[in-house]
Design a protein around this motif. Structure first.
Motif, short mmCIF file in Angstrom:
data_model
loop_
_atom_site.label_atom_id
_atom_site.label_comp_id
_atom_site.label_asym_id
_atom_site.label_seq_id
_atom_site.Cartn_x
_atom_site.Cartn_y
_atom_site.Cartn_z
N LEU A 99 -14.33 -6.40 -23.38
CA LEU A 99 -14.42 -5.34 -22.38
C LEU A 99 -13.46 -4.22 -22.77
CD1 LEU A 99 -14.51 -7.41 -19.06
CD2 LEU A 99 -16.39 -6.10 -20.07
N GLY A 128 -14.65 -12.27 -17.69
CA GLY A 128 -15.69 -11.70 -18.54
C GLY A 128 -16.92 -12.56 -18.70
N VAL A 169 -15.10 -10.19 -13.24
CA VAL A 169 -13.91 -9.42 -13.63
C VAL A 169 -12.71 -9.70 -12.71
CG1 VAL A 169 -15.14 -7.56 -14.79
CG2 VAL A 169 -14.78 -7.43 -12.32
#
Length: 209
Positions: free
Chosen positions: A104, A150, A175
């Motif tokens: 990410l 994630g 998240v």
């Protein structure tokens, strides 16, 4: 853009709040003090550095309202905030690892920070000699609710919000954990929004919008 955090010197219990501007620090501190009272505790003293935000009238007013004494470190003497400084370093390294592992971008650092703080409160802290969450609440944390930062999360779409042959779920990205409610935070890569709500079903995350 910023994070405002505090740590208890006795229990190593950490609280963090994401803020858009430094001016929001006083409001974040007030929310934390209210939450601490709901846990049955009272803050007597806070030790801070000489950041302009912590010198502001708004911050001092919150401390006066809750009768919190302010101790300030000497200029350029960060070792006087040793525990929180070490804590920041540990969290920063952990956030970097989370983002790399989840592939990410750095823009998700805030969610990573909240996630690390959440997990660290629920595992053994050698410095405090306890599990911070258990020390503060008297209840053992439920680690079965932890998920990999994630990881894929499939969000169920209620039947009232879809037509026949439409997908029954969309795939998001886990998240983190909502700070003020028992919910997961799920990022929708299509809408670029983060939603919260959860329902645990076996070993999978099923969420309802």
């Amino acid at each position: 853009k910023y994070v405002f955090g505090i740590i208890c010197y006795l229990a190593a219990y950490h609280m963090a709040d994401l803020i858009r501007t430094k001016d929001e620090a006083a409001a974040a501190w007030r929310r934390m003090l209210i939450h601490i009272r709901t846990l049955g505790y009272t803050v007597m003293v806070i030790r801070v550095d000489n950041d302009s935000v912590l010198l502001s009238a708004a911050f001092r007013e919150v401390c006066a309202e809750f009768m919190v004494d302010i101790q300030r470190t000497a200029p350029y003497r960060h070792h006087q905030l040793a525990r929180i400084e070490r804590h920041w370093r540990t969290i920063a390294d952990a956030v970097t690892a989370l983002l790399l592992d989840a592939d990410l971008p750095k823009s998700f650092w805030g969610y990573g920070f909240i996630t690390v703080a959440y997990v660290r409160n629920r595992v053994w802290h050698s410095g405090a000699g306890c599990i911070p969450f258990q020390k503060v609440t008297g209840v053992a944390p439920d680690l079965s609710l932890l998920r990999v930062f994630g990881c894929p999360a499939f969000v169920h779409i209620d039947s009232s919000r879809r037509k026949k042959l439409d997908p029954k779920a969309w795939e998001g990205i886990f998240v983190g954990y909502a700070p003020e409610s028992p919910a997961y935070l799920i990022y929708n890569p299509v809408t670029k929004n983060v939603i919260l709500y959860f329902f645990i079903y076996y070993n999978q995350i099923i969420l309802y919008t």
